[in-house]
Design an enzyme around this catalytic site. Sequence first.
Site: not given
Length: 413
Positions: A101, A143
């Site tokens: 990310y 997630e």
Amino acid sequence: MLKTVKKLDPKKLEIVKTTLPIVQEHGEKITKQFYKRLFENHPELKNIFNMTHQITGHQPKALANAVYAAAANIEDMSAIMPALERIGQKHRSLQIKPEQYPIVGENLLGAIKEVLGDAATDEIIDAWADAYEVISDVFIRMENRLYKTAETQPGGWAGFKDFIIDRKVKESEVITSFYLKPKDGKELPQYIPGQYITVKIDIEKEKYTHLRQYSLSDRPGNDYYRISVKREDPKSEELPPGVVSTDLHELFNEGDILPISCPSGDFYLDMNSHSPVVLICGGVGITPLMSMLNTIIEKQPDRKVYFIHAVMNGKVQAFKDYLKQVAAKEPNVETYSIYSNPTDEDKKNKAFDKEGFITLEWLKEVLPNHDSQFYFCGPEPFMKVVNRALLDWGVPKEDIHYEFFGSFGDLEG
């Protein structure tokens, strides 16, 4: 409600809200520049991203819409939870990890700066950096939950696991089914009819690994997973759409190995409902609906099912003989085939129920009413037509379910 854990400073929140319109206006340009930067700086990520979607423009559009929607709802993302769940499921199936990310964030902010130029002041970039951190935190937490569920369920696993192609069956001129069994012989985790797996394919002539999602096309509870893959026609010399499906058809045979991920997806049959079900599919969109149909036959044989398959003609229609057998054997199942361009043989054999396309008028002819659960899948234009017809008929949105492989949002956007 899905509340964010990390919070934006009120001043930075105001900056993000104020600059949202200009980010939306230049969204696709920003995300195209983002992917250019990302793959130049981190070419290894081409092993994860679907490069065909870069060529077609689907991925930049999807990301632009996702970034805008998440930023617009940054204080409380409950309103866009279905779309977030869809993205989270896909990220889990692709094995997107938290450490990736920051890489995405760095290149996205760099792209915003490049596209907006002097309008993107340090104060604005700083505010959007914090906004991205809030958004990524939501996805990482979601997630992590999905990873834990996949890995700890009976038969579950982390990452990709080797499966053997046990059988390879041609279903039509363009669609072939692959029956996959775990190489280690262990039990298979259950899935909900409608979900998909990710297949990891390394091809000798290709530099990067390819990851592709394929819907599971048979009911849960078997000792195999089945995917039914359409062979697409290559159209681009750089990376033709269909390069993976073509190689699956031509290069992979019974006994070969395919690594796959645990089943994922937010499009699935509601097994708690006993309402009539209408399954509408276009072309290879039949695959998740076959899983639903076979599950209903097995688990809810008294449930009424209308199965509608729209294709070009009998040559390309998968499972046509099987559907005829089901309709003859199961008193609660009605099947209909719609051919847009039937062959002379199709006409001679009366192989289809309607020539042309699905219309609201025709649906009203074959369905007693709209008091059903509707599930549909197929090419995006097809799904838009079906969705519009159902809404015009007065079907409540909560009774309309579809597999959406397009950009972030819904079929009305």
